[in-house]
Enzyme design. Structure first.
Site, short mmCIF file in Angstrom:
data_model
loop_
_atom_site.label_atom_id
_atom_site.label_comp_id
_atom_site.label_asym_id
_atom_site.label_seq_id
_atom_site.Cartn_x
_atom_site.Cartn_y
_atom_site.Cartn_z
N GLU A 173 99.87 126.21 25.26
CA GLU A 173 99.90 126.97 24.14
C GLU A 173 101.25 127.60 24.10
O GLU A 173 101.42 128.87 23.60
CB GLU A 173 98.73 128.34 24.27
N GLU A 292 90.96 123.06 25.88
CA GLU A 292 90.15 124.38 25.85
C GLU A 292 89.16 124.21 24.82
O GLU A 292 89.73 124.16 23.78
CB GLU A 292 91.13 125.42 25.81
O1 AHR Z 1 90.97 130.29 28.18
C1 AHR Z 1 91.39 131.62 27.98
C2 AHR Z 1 92.87 131.53 27.44
O2 AHR Z 1 92.58 131.09 25.86
C3 AHR Z 1 94.00 130.73 28.07
O3 AHR Z 1 94.46 131.22 29.06
C4 AHR Z 1 94.88 130.48 26.84
O4 AHR Z 1 95.52 129.13 27.05
C5 AHR Z 1 94.05 130.51 25.51
O5 AHR Z 1 94.61 131.26 24.68
#
Ligand code: AHR
Length: 515
Positions: A173, A292
């Site tokens: 990210e 994610e």
């Molecule tokens: O999964 C929680 C957080 O969400 C992670 O660390 C990040 O990559 C995302 O913003």
């Protein structure tokens, strides 16, 4: 509701699922590792400190890959802190989650845990505060057999054989202002390319995922993917996508509609990746790593639930408690992933234990399953195989979904949401055709009639439903089995036809035998 018709044919498939589609994620975040998978001294812990009560729930879920060590955490992580004698490892301030990192758990412990669980590791390198040099050193430490300072360092730490880690993330990210040393697309694209290049010079067998946008709501979305892929196209196999759905607006109909935005997100990123390919007149296809995905909101913008003062060790943060409607939206996300199995070749449920997770634990106490455990388990265990194209004739409804995680509230109109969201997966080895069906009507039963052409003589193996008249019902330590799947009794199978009545607001899994 009127009858909903579905037609499919055994010859017409979207694609075959890649085993990596059924992955998850463990980050140095709150009690995900410490007090989650790793808790020396816990009654079920082994000599390495791995909790076996958690391990047996992980085995039920059957995740195939595991992303580590972050997440936001990785953008400030020195991998060297987490290897070598535990008593010599430094304590550091973790600026991602404002806690103290003891480094008792590191890369080798993670890889041991993956081996024990039978899970493929997916390692992320730090492209926030560090760069190509630290990344290629970590590859050498992990994968080079011997005879160099770093590979011999691994051996001296007790891991004689190389770990052979194939799948790597190029940071996390980096488009997000919350990231430690966030970057512009130009800065990141160039850095990711150089890191990818030297990592593959150390080990040619690596497969790499470059960071796409942190979410579809990001102001740089689209341009970020394009710029980053212009830099990295020849050096990476995957681009990442991240999505967390929410019900901030207490609009459950919109919440259950919102997985359809994941379909749009996937299709847009495919279009951008293929446009970059087209400009090069290349037939190469970049695959998608949805590394994610989950429901997450109660502990997201609430600062007290996200960080705690005093730099605590393994604080109980992001401990989202999932209810029935969360599990339904989550099931919708599983269907979106399956229905793009041709291009989404990896995905990670974020995360696995305690922090926004299907498994909860009490430190020193028991572990239990959250509501979202169930759709993930169905998806992971029954979703492998050929995903079939389906033609769905369902009544629809209109919704408006708010994603307030960007710089301002972003409303996404969803003018025509089919009440039925469905995926069909044929596992020829298991002689099984599995239907995953979400009824998004909050009030009406859904009469389903499905014709599975090419499958004469279907039989019913089992049918399960996750449904509760209380959409806010949860599982807890005191009531770990309050929300569990029950038999779906309404299924009738004859020849190639399947009929069922799906309860209002329900997640349904129908497993059919194929001859
Ligand atoms: O999964 C929680 C957080 O969400 C992670 O660390 C990040 O990559 C995302 O913003």
């Amino acid at each position: 509701m009127r009858q909903v018709d579905v037609r499919l044919h055994s010859d017409f498939a979207i694609g075959t699922t890649n085993p990596r589609l059924f992955g998850s994620f463990i980050e140095h975040l709150g009690r995900c590792l410490y007090g989650g998978i790793f808790e020396p001294g816990h009654p079920t812990a082994d000599a390495k400190g791995f909790r076996h009560d958690v391990m047996s729930l992980v085995r039920e879920l059957q995740p195939t890959i595991m992303r580590y060590p972050g997440g936001n955490f990785v953008s400030g992580y020195n991998w060297e802190d987490g290897v070598g004698p535990v008593e010599q490892r430094p304590r550091r301030l973790d600026l991602a989650w404002m806690s103290t990192e003891t480094n008792r758990f590191g890369t080798n412990e993670f890889l041991d845990w993956c081996r024990m669980a039978g899970i493929e590791p997916m390692l992320a390198v730090n492209l926030g505060t560090r760069g190509a040099d630290a990344a290629r050193n970590l590859v050498e430490y992990c994968n080079h057999p011997s005879g160099t300072a770093l590979s011999d360092m691994r051996r001296s730490h007790g891991w004689e054989a190389p770990h052979g880690v194939k799948f790597w993330c190029l940071g996390n990210e980096l488009d997000g202002h919350w990231q430690i040393e966030a970057k512009t697309a130009e800065e990141y694209g160039r850095l990711a390319r150089e890191a990818a290049k030297v990592m593959k010079w150390v080990d040619r067998s690596l497969e790499l995922a470059v960071c796409g946008s942190s979410g579809r709501y990001m102001p740089t979305y689209g341009r970020w993917e394009e710029t980053v892929l212009e830099h990295t196209f020849d050096h990476v196999e995957y681009i990442s996508l991240h999505t967390y759905l929410n019900n901030y607006n207490a609009d459950t109909a919109a919440f259950l509609a919102s997985p359809d935005l994941m379909d749009s997100f996937i299709e847009e990123v495919i279009a951008i990746a293929d446009a970059v390919a087209a400009r090069r007149r290349s037939s190469r296809r970049i695959m998608l790593s949805f590394d994610e995905w989950n429901v997450w909101y109660r502990t997201r913008r609430n600062r007290a639930a996200r960080v705690q003062p005093g730099w605590p060790i393994a604080p109980p943060i992001l401990e989202e408690i999932y209810n029935v409607e969360d599990a339904l939206a989550f099931g919708g996300m599983c269907i979106s992933l399956l229905n793009h199995a041709d291009r989404v070749r990896a995905a990670c449920l974020a995360q696995l234990v305690n922090a926004i997770a299907p498994i909860m634990t009490e430190t020193g106490g028991p572990a239990w399953r959250q509501t979202i455990f169930w759709p993930f388990m169905h998806f992971s265990r029954l979703g492998r195989g050929r995903v079939l194209r389906t033609e769905i004739d369902s009544p629809t409804y209109a919704a408006r979904y708010n994603d307030p995680n960007g710089p301002e509230d972003t409303f996404f109109p969803l003018p025509s949401v089919p009440y039925l969201k469905l995926a069909a997966v044929h596992d020829p080895d298991g002689r099984r055709l599995t239907l995953f069906a979400l009824n998004r009507s909050l009030t009406d039963e859904l009469p389903l009639r499905l014709d599975a052409m090419g499958y004469d003589g279907l039989t019913l193996k089992q049918a399960m439903q996750l449904h509760d008249t209380d959409l806010k019902a949860i599982n807890s330590k005191a009531h770990p089995d309050r929300v569990t799947p029950r038999a779906l009794d309404s299924v009738r199978v004859s020849g190639q036809r399947v009929e069922a009545t799906l309860s209002a607001a329900s997640w349904n899994v129908i497993e059919l035998g194929t001859s």
